[in-house]
Motif scaffolding. Sequence first.
Motif, short mmCIF file in Angstrom:
data_model
loop_
_atom_site.label_atom_id
_atom_site.label_comp_id
_atom_site.label_asym_id
_atom_site.label_seq_id
_atom_site.Cartn_x
_atom_site.Cartn_y
_atom_site.Cartn_z
N ARG A 28 5.23 11.30 16.80
CA ARG A 28 6.01 11.26 15.47
C ARG A 28 4.24 11.74 14.42
NH1 ARG A 28 9.26 13.17 17.46
NH2 ARG A 28 11.56 12.00 17.44
N ASP A 29 4.28 12.92 13.90
CA ASP A 29 3.05 13.15 12.61
C ASP A 29 3.62 13.13 11.90
OD1 ASP A 29 2.83 15.81 12.99
OD2 ASP A 29 2.53 15.47 15.02
N ARG A 30 3.11 13.95 10.54
CA ARG A 30 3.12 14.31 9.84
C ARG A 30 3.98 15.87 9.86
NH1 ARG A 30 4.15 15.89 5.68
NH2 ARG A 30 3.41 16.06 3.78
N GLN A 31 4.08 16.39 11.15
CA GLN A 31 4.68 17.48 10.76
C GLN A 31 6.31 17.69 12.18
OE1 GLN A 31 4.47 19.71 8.36
NE2 GLN A 31 2.58 19.59 8.06
N ARG A 32 5.92 16.17 12.69
CA ARG A 32 6.94 16.39 13.95
C ARG A 32 8.13 15.59 13.92
NH1 ARG A 32 7.05 19.52 18.67
NH2 ARG A 32 5.07 20.05 18.38
N GLY A 38 1.24 -0.81 0.29
CA GLY A 38 0.26 -0.16 -0.28
C GLY A 38 0.89 1.24 -0.38
N THR A 39 0.16 2.06 -0.25
CA THR A 39 0.88 3.91 -0.20
C THR A 39 1.47 4.06 1.07
OG1 THR A 39 -1.19 4.56 0.42
CG2 THR A 39 -0.83 3.95 -2.04
N ASN A 40 1.21 3.59 2.30
CA ASN A 40 1.36 4.07 3.48
C ASN A 40 2.87 2.96 4.42
OD1 ASN A 40 0.85 1.75 4.86
ND2 ASN A 40 -0.98 2.90 6.28
N LEU A 41 3.80 2.86 3.80
CA LEU A 41 5.04 2.87 4.04
C LEU A 41 6.16 3.62 3.62
CD1 LEU A 41 5.21 -0.75 1.67
CD2 LEU A 41 5.45 -0.99 4.22
N TYR A 77 4.31 1.45 11.43
CA TYR A 77 5.28 2.58 11.21
C TYR A 77 4.30 2.66 10.03
CZ TYR A 77 9.42 2.43 14.30
OH TYR A 77 9.97 1.96 14.89
N ARG A 78 3.35 3.99 10.08
CA ARG A 78 1.75 4.17 8.98
C ARG A 78 2.64 5.53 8.59
NH1 ARG A 78 -2.06 0.77 10.49
NH2 ARG A 78 -1.15 -0.65 11.20
N ALA A 79 2.96 5.43 7.24
CA ALA A 79 3.06 7.01 6.55
C ALA A 79 1.84 7.62 5.91
CB ALA A 79 4.05 6.96 5.16
N GLU A 80 1.65 8.04 6.65
CA GLU A 80 -0.01 8.76 6.47
C GLU A 80 0.30 9.34 6.73
OE1 GLU A 80 -2.74 6.06 8.95
OE2 GLU A 80 -3.18 4.37 7.70
N GLU A 81 -0.86 10.75 5.45
CA GLU A 81 -0.57 11.74 5.48
C GLU A 81 -1.83 12.29 6.41
OE1 GLU A 81 1.48 13.98 3.25
OE2 GLU A 81 2.08 12.42 1.55
N HIS A 82 -2.45 11.74 6.41
CA HIS A 82 -3.65 12.30 7.44
C HIS A 82 -3.31 12.85 8.86
CE1 HIS A 82 -5.51 9.00 6.42
NE2 HIS A 82 -5.44 8.45 7.28
N ASP A 83 -3.17 14.21 8.53
CA ASP A 83 -3.11 14.49 10.56
C ASP A 83 -4.54 14.88 11.24
OD1 ASP A 83 -1.49 15.93 11.94
OD2 ASP A 83 -1.02 17.68 10.83
N THR A 84 -4.91 13.38 11.83
CA THR A 84 -6.48 13.99 12.95
C THR A 84 -5.94 13.79 13.74
OG1 THR A 84 -7.16 11.72 12.91
CG2 THR A 84 -7.29 12.78 10.70
N ARG A 85 -6.95 13.67 15.27
CA ARG A 85 -6.44 13.71 16.77
C ARG A 85 -6.34 12.41 16.88
NH1 ARG A 85 -11.47 11.30 19.49
NH2 ARG A 85 -10.45 11.49 20.90
N ARG A 86 -6.44 10.70 15.91
CA ARG A 86 -6.23 10.07 16.25
C ARG A 86 -5.53 9.05 15.69
NH1 ARG A 86 -11.64 6.71 14.53
NH2 ARG A 86 -13.02 8.16 15.22
N HIS A 87 -4.68 9.87 14.23
CA HIS A 87 -4.02 8.98 14.08
C HIS A 87 -1.98 9.36 14.57
CE1 HIS A 87 -6.95 9.08 10.92
NE2 HIS A 87 -6.13 7.28 11.15
N LEU A 88 -1.08 8.81 14.85
CA LEU A 88 0.14 9.31 14.75
C LEU A 88 0.81 8.05 13.35
CD1 LEU A 88 0.24 8.11 18.37
CD2 LEU A 88 0.84 10.24 17.38
N ASN A 89 1.91 9.20 12.75
CA ASN A 89 3.17 8.09 12.05
C ASN A 89 3.59 6.83 12.63
OD1 ASN A 89 2.39 10.93 11.02
ND2 ASN A 89 2.18 9.72 9.49
N GLU A 90 3.87 6.74 13.69
CA GLU A 90 4.68 5.66 14.88
C GLU A 90 3.92 5.91 15.69
OE1 GLU A 90 9.50 5.11 15.75
OE2 GLU A 90 8.29 7.14 16.39
N TYR A 91 4.27 4.28 16.44
CA TYR A 91 2.90 4.01 17.27
C TYR A 91 3.36 3.20 18.35
CZ TYR A 91 -0.84 1.59 15.23
OH TYR A 91 -1.39 0.62 13.70
#
Lengths: 429, 429
Positions: A422-426, A165-168, A206-220
């Motif tokens: 770790r999120d989209r910006q941080r 998928g795309t979130n690698l 690890y999820r390279a997801e673009e969305h930036d919501t209250r429920r998502h982290l790119n590393e969890y």
Amino acid sequence: MKRILISELKEEFINEKVLIKGWVHRIRILKKVTFILVRDRSGVVQCVIDNESINNVELKNESVIEIVGKVVSSQNKISNIEVVVENINILSKVKDELPIEVNNGLDIKLETMLDNRVLSLRKENINFILKVKAILAQGFREFLIRDGFTEIFTPKIVKDGAEGGTNLFNLKYFENTAYLAQSPQFYKQMMVAAGYEKVFEIAHVYRAEEHDTRRHLNEYVSMDLEMGFIEDEKDIMRIENQLLIYLMEKLRLEMSEEEEKFEFHIPKVPETIPYITFKEAKQILKKHYNKINSEEDLDPQCEELIYEYAKTYLDSEFIFITDYPKSKRPMYAMPKGENLTHSFDLIFRGMEITTGGQRIHDYDMLVNNFINKGLDPSNFGSYTEIFKYGVPPHGGLAIGLERLTCQILGLKNVREASAFPRDRQRLLP
Amino acid sequence: MKRILISELKEEFINEKVLIKGWVHRIRILKKVTFILVRDRSGVVQCVIDNESINNVELKNESVIEIVGKVVSSQNKISNIEVVVENINILSKVKDELPIEVNNGLDIKLETMLDNRVLSLRKENINFILKVKAILAQGFREFLIRDGFTEIFTPKIVKDGAEGGTNLFNLKYFENTAYLAQSPQFYKQMMVAAGYEKVFEIAHVYRAEEHDTRRHLNEYVSMDLEMGFIEDEKDIMRIENQLLIYLMEKLRLEMSEEEEKFEFHIPKVPETIPYITFKEAKQILKKHYNKINSEEDLDPQCEELIYEYAKTYLDSEFIFITDYPKSKRPMYAMPKGENLTHSFDLIFRGMEITTGGQRIHDYDMLVNNFINKGLDPSNFGSYTEIFKYGVPPHGGLAIGLERLTCQILGLKNVREASAFPRDRQRLLP
């Protein structure tokens, strides 16, 4: 002289000399004496010192100090003792103005909290969050080890091992390209097949997801289990049910003071968590809330409404949704009839905290499912190969540790349950 | 009917009907009956069936089966009972010739073992290795939690958070470049400073090292602890000493059968592990073994010789080496006098399994040390910044989990202690 933790300073120490160490929580200078609140990892105590004795000590909030003093009875806001300082020593100075205040219980903005993470974690209304997280992780392990599970450590640098998928996240691994693992899915199945039968892992994913919501982290942190010789996904739901009962019991034992102080509510887990099928969920959404979900999946608002429904009509803060359509589940999900799968999600207080189900254990069925999903099985050879050599019927689940923590504590954002999210910006700190 | 684990099948079940599930370990066809050894995660049992009843069952080694049968007394190599099969059912077929044999205890080549990992882990003389590893990890946590430590989860995708050097894996993180953490060093210090005081983490760390030796992995599990309010590195050595005593006691309790069967030897940990300084170590190497190390550091052969010395002259399989020169330690190591550091390594059976020490907690000293090491402190701002706001004296250590497992079990290569090792060449399975 041995240091004593502040939480242990009770009346029985009155008239005794003690050594305490910690941070200066607050300073209040009166005409003749100065009150210093000292904070360590266990609590806060009031200390009192003559102004003359402290004149040449350069004290600031958050200085690290050690104090030798005598315990006396007292009537202050914090406890019924205080420490009369005989000797005070600064272990570490504060060199700069504090960017945030530590000693008030006021809420701060998320960005400020995360930018100044070391200081914000010193605030007692924030500090306990990660203690709750730690207790949940250890509870997960305790319960499963007692039930015969083996802890596993599977690679996070993977090649075949990613679901795709795309979130690698891509990684240069010497001459090769590799990925960061989105989940330990394939590897935990392989460890079941390797004869361990019942395995678990708590590790970063690890999820390279673009969305930036209250429920998502790119590393969890994902708490995964997988077990062999099951009948179907109901066995997995049963074990999650028991596990959650154990976890909440443990929290109740270890965090009852905090529960009162910080006003969260450890949920009651039903003996049998109610479950509805995905189809029923859609009917309920339409009938009770006039909500028609255009997509096949349930969006966050749907999850909120299903929780409302469970609370109102089923007296439960937890609800399983089962029998997801094939189109919504990955290639390894065990089919159920023509269009469905032996799968489930768990919704807790309006957020999905678990995905699980039975997996395919037959080689031909698995390879065909890859093809039906438009995937080339040969790209997953080191995974599919094992199904040629005897793999028991099996299934498992994953619980997002930050999400679980967030929902138990009623946090506004899942980032608050991560020390350094770790999120989209941080990427800092 | 509820499945029973094979290890629970004792004499008291004689004449009872039981359900067992597992893998076909071995098949022996006689004139009238067939013996099937069945293996599950707990053990192996002999089952017997009429040849007529099994004619149409397509059994192979490693097929997954379930058997209902009656327990009878028996005299076979494995135990004093066997199961007379009444019903046998194949849960998962074997479709291909097995690439390696599972049911013999013979050693196999490392590459073969790792290429066929799921099957090699089914071999009982390999399977137990990762159980030992799991017990060590959980023992580490148990000991520290009881001692007031808090488990932490720190990011593995880092920017400022890497110590630097050439052994970093690079990662594209959206528009940024990031690294995989070489250790949780900076973050565990930050969590001490955040008020948790005593913290631990068991997690993967990443080293893009080119060398390919029996003691190196590019991804391994690091057991880290860090604690505040210490006097010096001796406090850390003391806690490691107690921790090791606890771990070996736990292993002895849970793995005594395996210890006998697979002929490893759980070490005795002295009440006080002996220690020598780095300088003394070099003198000992010269005097006793005529070995002059050209480098400042101790190479693997030196570690072997120091172990020989400790065993022979100090009656210990463990030995601390302390007081490493500044040049050999990172920028955060607390200096001791002009040239040395408050640091230690632990050698166990000839291999370094721990590096630890006291860290600098003074902002100015730290920044100067960065500069003296030729590093630009501004590249580490989110780390150095915290030392402006009150950080207690602290220190910690890291134990390589695979190395510890390897040395306890006397494995030839640390890769054997990793389920799916990553090395210079290997990304699969």
